[in-house]
Design a protein around this motif. Structure first.
Motif, PDB file in Angstrom:
ATOM      1  N   ASP A  97       0.836  -1.205   0.000  1.00 33.98           N
ATOM      2  CA  ASP A  97       0.000   0.000   0.000  1.00 33.98           C
ATOM      3  C   ASP A  97       0.871   1.256   0.000  1.00 33.98           C
ATOM      4  O   ASP A  97       0.581   2.220  -0.721  1.00 33.98           O
ATOM      5  CB  ASP A  97      -0.923   0.014   1.222  1.00 33.98           C
ATOM      6  CG  ASP A  97      -2.041  -0.999   1.108  1.00 33.98           C
ATOM      7  OD1 ASP A  97      -2.265  -1.506  -0.018  1.00 33.98           O
ATOM      8  OD2 ASP A  97      -2.690  -1.289   2.134  1.00 33.98           O
ATOM      9  N   TYR A  98       1.915   1.241   0.808  1.00 35.36           N
ATOM     10  CA  TYR A  98       2.790   2.409   0.867  1.00 35.36           C
ATOM     11  C   TYR A  98       3.442   2.648  -0.494  1.00 35.36           C
ATOM     12  O   TYR A  98       3.499   3.774  -0.984  1.00 35.36           O
ATOM     13  CB  TYR A  98       3.860   2.227   1.936  1.00 35.36           C
ATOM     14  CG  TYR A  98       4.926   3.294   1.873  1.00 35.36           C
ATOM     15  CD1 TYR A  98       4.649   4.601   2.267  1.00 35.36           C
ATOM     16  CD2 TYR A  98       6.199   3.008   1.384  1.00 35.36           C
ATOM     17  CE1 TYR A  98       5.603   5.592   2.176  1.00 35.36           C
ATOM     18  CE2 TYR A  98       7.165   3.995   1.291  1.00 35.36           C
ATOM     19  CZ  TYR A  98       6.864   5.279   1.705  1.00 35.36           C
ATOM     20  OH  TYR A  98       7.827   6.263   1.603  1.00 35.36           O
ATOM     21  N   LYS A 147       1.942   6.378  -7.107  1.00 38.41           N
ATOM     22  CA  LYS A 147       0.832   7.105  -7.729  1.00 38.41           C
ATOM     23  C   LYS A 147       0.900   8.607  -7.454  1.00 38.41           C
ATOM     24  O   LYS A 147       0.304   9.405  -8.184  1.00 38.41           O
ATOM     25  CB  LYS A 147      -0.500   6.530  -7.260  1.00 38.41           C
ATOM     26  CG  LYS A 147      -0.777   5.152  -7.878  1.00 38.41           C
ATOM     27  CD  LYS A 147      -2.051   4.535  -7.321  1.00 38.41           C
ATOM     28  CE  LYS A 147      -2.312   3.175  -7.963  1.00 38.41           C
ATOM     29  NZ  LYS A 147      -3.507   2.513  -7.401  1.00 38.41           N
ATOM     30  N   SER A 148       1.599   8.995  -6.394  1.00 44.96           N
ATOM     31  CA  SER A 148       1.793  10.426  -6.165  1.00 44.96           C
ATOM     32  C   SER A 148       2.759  11.013  -7.188  1.00 44.96           C
ATOM     33  O   SER A 148       2.741  12.220  -7.459  1.00 44.96           O
ATOM     34  CB  SER A 148       2.323  10.677  -4.743  1.00 44.96           C
ATOM     35  OG  SER A 148       3.653  10.222  -4.609  1.00 44.96           O
ATOM     36  N   ASN A 167       0.863   4.030  -3.025  1.00 47.38           N
ATOM     37  CA  ASN A 167       0.536   5.447  -2.794  1.00 47.38           C
ATOM     38  C   ASN A 167       1.679   6.361  -3.218  1.00 47.38           C
ATOM     39  O   ASN A 167       1.446   7.430  -3.791  1.00 47.38           O
ATOM     40  CB  ASN A 167       0.209   5.663  -1.310  1.00 47.38           C
ATOM     41  CG  ASN A 167      -1.097   4.996  -0.913  1.00 47.38           C
ATOM     42  OD1 ASN A 167      -1.971   4.768  -1.751  1.00 47.38           O
ATOM     43  ND2 ASN A 167      -1.237   4.660   0.360  1.00 47.38           N
ATOM     44  N   THR A 168       2.912   5.933  -2.917  1.00 48.78           N
ATOM     45  CA  THR A 168       4.068   6.758  -3.268  1.00 48.78           C
ATOM     46  C   THR A 168       4.247   6.839  -4.776  1.00 48.78           C
ATOM     47  O   THR A 168       4.494   7.921  -5.337  1.00 48.78           O
ATOM     48  CB  THR A 168       5.351   6.191  -2.620  1.00 48.78           C
ATOM     49  OG1 THR A 168       5.152   6.064  -1.211  1.00 48.78           O
ATOM     50  CG2 THR A 168       6.538   7.099  -2.884  1.00 48.78           C
TER      51      THR A 168
END
Length: 787
Positions: free
Chosen positions: A633-634, A640-641, A637-638
């Motif tokens: 998950d981390y 996709k940022s 998210n990173t």
């Protein structure tokens, strides 16, 4: 004739920007630095691989004098607009505390004036009108509020420079200049907050040198609470060797100009032994207080009396960890810090070592320990029937097997890394440090047999151990390797090569935690110290998640008339901040005919089942905060940022000159490549790890990708020898990844070295450019998604 549009950025600098600056009156040799890297680049840890991220680099920094940067210039080639480099230049100017910012593409300059508030904030000027040194110096004075000739004279005093001509680092330069400027404007209480390992003492030396040379501060007192701090400062201030002295044995010679002293050597509970009163209250012009968060932070402490006695002097407090509690406040006395350089900044800039964290949970710590009915301690007395937990161990209850298991885990970690890694084990108290030393000696008996100093107890009461402190912190000395301690080594120990910090103490104070972490943050590349590991047995590293860990200190002390402020000197015993509690034999008392332990005494038990329930490595985001979500998950998210869609990521990946650059960029953003490979598959490269974690694509192994390329027979157009090289490159990719084949050094390795020299192999493809083109084709084939 070559068009300006075809010139490189460096050509634009050489032909247009540098001449314009020179024409404005700037001395290119002494006032202008070009292509200045002002950070070292964050140290990146990827498994056993350690490298550095990008340095922050300014195209030009302009100095009015060698110590005062007044402008920054960012250059771009002529394909860019004049404004193209401005945002980056403004960011750098904020970091470097510089008022005037310029961007240029060789046609003109765009001037961003940080002192302006109206329409003149940004102005375009032609190449012939770049401002002179005096114009930008006037802007600097306005920016800093320097309004008198005397203040200007003080500020313009040069640094001390040795024969190397080495400048202070940028943050040291800011700290020095802000302090000098504050004193020039008559500010008398100043605090500098600088993370451990960033050179507070060197910064203090430059401040003292410039003030002393300017004739503003003629007699200076350097105050500390540890002998080692005084010793280290004395060495740093060697320039003053003919006019400096250390106050010892309460003897004072008033003929010197720079004095080093311990609080303990100046003050006493007996009035006649208050050595500081041998000086007149106005004897000193300047007092430097090292580690100012300690005893003198308390308003009613004996040590504060010394500062109050010399209240007419300017007081500069140095600390990595200002104290802000309900009882004591550093900022109440010194005011808010005039400059803060944090641990996070130091790690991001590459001046401080990053850390790995391994959390180890023991069954008795996580589940608690309740003695069986009738359990007796080692002295035959009944143990109180209750549940003991982590907070009790070593403080109220000692379990021999727990101490032994902690020592064994430390020894095991060192055996798989480096048994000669300098290691500090932080214990609850001296008794714990003694027993931990013994346990570590048992688990390293072979090395202790070679040299008994392999593991030493270094605590306030142990004279032999304290004598070995200098050897422990000396990179040239192998022994001691492991030091067990409680409080003595939390502050002021310059352990440049400390690679392991063991936490087996219930540390709750943020100040103490920061100080302990600071023991590992120093870098020594010569001795291979680029990062360190924290072995945490007490969940102390939860404090990394606390906003206070790397935030600005918040004043929490409430003041009111008649406040009763207690003295909290953090166990100051004769000047050594060390808990001197010894093992106290239990005193038995009789209750209802049964002999039991007396309350308030340690209980020592053995024959307890102690085991490891949990062991895991923590990882951190690019801001240094612990990651609590799952790895996947981390990562998602990173990623996709940075890349909103798979197509965006693929476009970046496929057009990158070298895949290694993307890998380094993502590593800098905190993508835990090594942990991801361990969790998802070590046979995957970063491309598949990212596509799988962030975009749910089924991953292919490197071997699968290499085989797919072979099946397509894409490289049959090349001759036999070229195909042999390509086949070998595919094998290298399958074994090691894309970074290996992108580096031409691979041609020195087996099996290429059997095919000829690197030059001979490259000639098979015609030229180096054509060889590199083949690598690009190979990568394109490897990362086809429809294969």
């Amino acid at each position: 004739m070559i068009s300006k549009k075809d010139l490189s950025e460096r050509d634009i600098c050489t032909k247009f920007i540098t001449p314009a600056i020179r024409k404005a009156g700037w001395d290119i040799q002494t006032q202008v630095l070009e292509e200045v890297s002002f950070t070292d680049g964050r140290i990146l840890i990827r498994g056993k691989m350690v490298g550095r991220g990008k340095q922050k680099r300014a195209d030009y920094i302009l100095y009015y004098k060698s110590n005062i940067p007044v402008a920054i210039v960012e250059a771009k080639d002529n394909k860019h607009t004049v404004r193209a480099g401005l945002q980056q230049a403004i960011e750098y100017a904020q970091i470097l505390d510089i008022p005037c910012v310029f961007s240029s593409n060789g046609d003109s300059f765009l001037w961003h004036d940080r002192t302006a508030t109206g329409e003149d904030l940004e102005t375009e000027i032609d190449l012939d009108n770049f401002p002179s040194p005096q114009v930008l110096w006037e802007k600097y004075k306005q920016y800093k509020g320097i309004s008198t000739e005397e203040a200007e004279r003080i500020v313009l005093q040069d640094y001390y420079t040795d024969i190397s001509g080495k400048r202070p680092r940028y943050y040291q330069q800011i700290a020095i200049n802000r302090t000098i400027e504050a004193i020039a404007k008559k500010q008398n209480r100043i605090m500098l907050v600088m993370a451990t390992g960033t050179g507070k003492t060197l910064t203090a030396f430059q401040i003292v040198y410039r003030l002393w040379k300017a004739g503003v501060k003629k007699r200076i007192l350097f105050l500390a609470d540890r002998k080692i701090l005084v010793y280290q400062a004395d060495k740093t201030f060697d320039y003053f060797k003919n006019v400096k002295t250390t106050v010892v044995n309460r003897k004072v010679d008033k003929s010197y100009e720079l004095y080093f002293a311990l609080y303990q050597g100046l003050s006493s509970s007996e009035e006649e032994k208050n050595t500081y009163k041998q000086f007149s209250p106005d004897f000193f012009d300047l007092v430097i207080i090292d580690e100012c968060h300690r005893g003198s932070a308390n308003e009613d402490s004996a040590w504060r009396e010394i500062l109050n006695y010399f209240k007419k002097a300017t007081h500069i407090g140095l600390t990595a960890t200002p104290k802000e509690t309900t009882e004591a406040s550093s900022s109440e006395y010194f005011g808010d810090p005039i400059y803060t350089y944090s641990l996070k900044q130091g790690i991001d800039d590459g001046f401080l070592a990053p850390y790995n964290v391994v959390r180890i949970g023991l069954n008795v710590d996580l589940d608690g320990y309740r003695p069986e009915k009738g359990k007796r301690d080692k002295y035959g007395l009944l143990v109180e029937d209750r549940i003991y937990n982590r907070k009790d161990f070593e403080k109220n209850l000692v379990i021999d097997e727990r101490t032994d298991l902690v020592a064994r885990k430390v020894a095991e970690f060192m055996k798989v890394t480096d048994r000669y890694s300098k290691t500090i084990v932080f214990c609850v108290d001296i008794d714990h440090a003694e027993r931990m030393r013994s346990a570590l000696a048992r688990h390293n008996a072979d090395l202790v047999k070679e040299n008994y100093k392999y593991v030493m107890q270094i605590t306030g009461d142990n004279e032999e151990g304290k004598r070995e402190l200098d050897n422990f912190i000396n990179p040239e000395e192998r022994y001691p390797v492991i030091a067990t301690t409680s409080k003595l080594m939390t502050t002021g120990v310059d352990a440049q090569t400390c690679k392991i910090i063991v936490l087996d103490s219930n540390i709750q104070s943020m100040t103490e935690f920061k100080q302990i972490i600071g023991r590992g943050t120093r870098i020594n590349e010569e001795f291979g110290k680029l990062y360190f590991t924290i072995l945490d047995f007490r969940n102390v590293t939860d404090l990394f998640a606390d906003p206070q860990f790397d935030g600005d200190p918040i004043r929490v002390k409430e003041l009111g008339e008649g406040d009763d402020i207690t003295d909290v000197l953090e166990d100051e015993i004769d000047g050594e901040p060390e808990d001197i509690e010894r093992e106290i034999k239990p005193v038995s008392i009789r209750m209802a005919g049964t002999i039991v332990q007396s309350p308030g005494r340690k209980v020592y038990v053995n024959n307890v089942d102690v085991s490891v329930l949990m062991e895991r490595e923590m990882f951190f985001d690019y801001q240094g905060k612990p990651v609590t979500s799952s790895l996947k998950d981390y990562t998602a998210n990173t990623i996709k940022s940075e890349y909103k869609s798979l197509d965006e990521f693929l476009s970046k990946w496929n057009t990158a000159e070298r895949k290694k650059a993307i890998i380094e960029e993502l590593t800098e953003k905190g993508i835990p490549v090594e942990q991801l490979q361990n969790a998802i598959g070590r046979e995957l490269d970063l491309f598949d790890l990212i596509c799988h974690a962030a975009y749910d694509m089924p991953p292919l192994t490197r071997r699968d990708r290499a085989n797919n390329v072979k099946k397509r027979n894409y490289f049959t157009k090349y001759g036999e020898k070229a195909r042999q090289v390509i086949e070998a490159l595919l094998e290298k990719y399958a074994d090691e990844g894309v970074e290996t084949i992108e580096d031409t050094k691979v041609l020195n390795l087996d099996p290429f070295n059997k095919m000829g020299t690197p030059l001979e192999i490259i000639k098979v493809f015609g030229s180096k450019e054509k060889y590199l083109q083949v690598i690009k084709e190979l990568e394109k084939e490897l990362y086809q998604l429809n294969a």
